[in-house]
Design an enzyme around this catalytic site. Structure first.
Site, PDB file in Angstrom:
ATOM      1  N   LYS A   1      34.016   1.797  20.059  1.00  0.00           N
ATOM      2  CA  LYS A   1      34.784   2.186  18.869  1.00  0.00           C
ATOM      3  C   LYS A   1      34.285   3.520  18.332  1.00  0.00           C
ATOM      4  CE  LYS A   1      35.819  -2.526  17.522  1.00  0.00           C
ATOM      5  NZ  LYS A   1      35.256  -3.660  16.830  1.00  0.00           N
TER       6      LYS A   1
ATOM      7  N   LEU B   1      29.682  -9.038  21.662  1.00  0.00           N
ATOM      8  CA  LEU B   1      30.991  -8.411  21.521  1.00  0.00           C
ATOM      9  C   LEU B   1      31.277  -8.469  20.026  1.00  0.00           C
ATOM     10  CD1 LEU B   1      33.071 -10.013  24.424  1.00  0.00           C
ATOM     11  CD2 LEU B   1      32.473  -7.604  24.176  1.00  0.00           C
ATOM     12  N   ASP B   2      31.918  -7.440  19.488  1.00  0.00           N
ATOM     13  CA  ASP B   2      32.253  -7.454  18.062  1.00  0.00           C
ATOM     14  C   ASP B   2      33.137  -8.663  17.758  1.00  0.00           C
ATOM     15  OD1 ASP B   2      30.928  -5.065  17.853  1.00  0.00           O
ATOM     16  OD2 ASP B   2      32.752  -3.851  17.996  1.00  0.00           O
ATOM     17  N   LYS B   3      33.195  -9.018  16.487  1.00  0.00           N
ATOM     18  CA  LYS B   3      33.995 -10.176  16.082  1.00  0.00           C
ATOM     19  C   LYS B   3      35.449 -10.038  16.544  1.00  0.00           C
ATOM     20  CE  LYS B   3      35.340 -12.914  12.114  1.00  0.00           C
ATOM     21  NZ  LYS B   3      35.404 -13.023  10.666  1.00  0.00           N
TER      22      LYS B   3
ATOM     23  N   SER C   1      36.521  -8.269  19.054  1.00  0.00           N
ATOM     24  CA  SER C   1      36.635  -8.014  20.497  1.00  0.00           C
ATOM     25  C   SER C   1      36.777  -9.329  21.247  1.00  0.00           C
ATOM     26  CB  SER C   1      35.401  -7.276  21.018  1.00  0.00           C
ATOM     27  OG  SER C   1      35.252  -6.038  20.386  1.00  0.00           O
TER      28      SER C   1
END
Ligand code: URA
Length: 236
Positions: free
Chosen positions: A189, A103-105, A107
């Site tokens: 995104k 997961l992105d930072k 997220s």
């Protein structure tokens, strides 16, 4: 069959060297009999191991459900930034766990951590089509046209073609459920950007059969239940 020292060391409570001493001192029993050697092989599902009369958790694999908070890296280590492994206690950190997918930072939401490489491979394999569901918030209301574009398959700005994805617009339109069958870098995104909108918040709710436990607050974790492990295809 697994080596006794490997199994005991994988609990994170003892090093292999410490296991050697425990065995030598007769403090390890396998099925009621003092272990003969640290190299002794046994089936963790069939044999009962006691150390000083207590039964450590010698299951070969560990599966942790984490509610990843925003601001933490989906990585096992980083020189400067906090990682999801830093959120776990030392005995779990020593089990060789890694996040299954990223997961992105910024997220949040469901992150599975395990040391079962086969399972991770299967869950991430594009051929297996494991669905991932996310709740997103966007800077403008999404519409039925956006949902149709997701269903048709978005082409990203760099020309990358995405598989058809689900977009269920909720409430006033700035919240939606997205279902992906693949996992490209910053995928949601970038898909939303291709619709001239931006993601303000992104939370993963599920991955295949595994659903984020609503009682876990951001930063909290728990072990998967036996049933969850079986359903997701792990080895309980
Ligand atoms: N898609 C994104 O853009 N970010 C995530 O963290 C997960 C899916």
């Amino acid at each position: 069959m697994e080596r006794l020292d490997k199994l005991l060391a994988s609990t994170g409570r003892w090093s292999r060297r410490e296991v050697k001493s425990l065995v030598k001192e007769g403090r390890v029993l396998v099925d009621g009999v003092p272990a003969a050697a640290p190299e002794q092989k046994l089936d963790p599902a069939l044999s009962r191991v006691l150390v000083d009369g207590e039964e450590p958790d010698i299951r070969q694999y560990t599966y942790v459900m984490l509610h990843k908070p925003p601001g933490v890296l989906s990585a096992t280590e980083d020189a400067r930034q906090e990682t999801v492994l830093d959120l776990l206690p030392p005995d779990l950190r020593r089990r060789g766990l890694f996040p299954v997918g990223r997961l992105d930072k910024d997220s949040e939401g469901l992150l599975l951590l395990t040391n079962d490489g086969d399972l991770a491979h299967r869950l991430l394999s594009p051929k297996k089509h494991v669905d991932k569901v996310y709740c997103i918030r966007t800077d403008r209301p999404l519409t039925a046209e956006d949902a149709a574009a997701f269903a048709a398959g978005i082409v990203l700005a760099d020309g990358t073609a995405c598989r058809p994805a689900g977009l269920e617009v909720l409430g006033d339109g700035t919240e939606a459920l997205v279902t992906l069958h693949e996992g490209k870098f910053h995928q949601i995104k970038r898909m939303i950007a291709s619709r001239s909108a931006a993601v303000c918040r992104l939370k993963r709710l599920s991955m295949g059969t595994l659903v984020l436990d609503a009682s876990l607050k951001p930063g909290e974790f728990r072990l998967l239940t036996g049933e969850e492990v079986i359903k997701i295809g792990g080895k309980p």
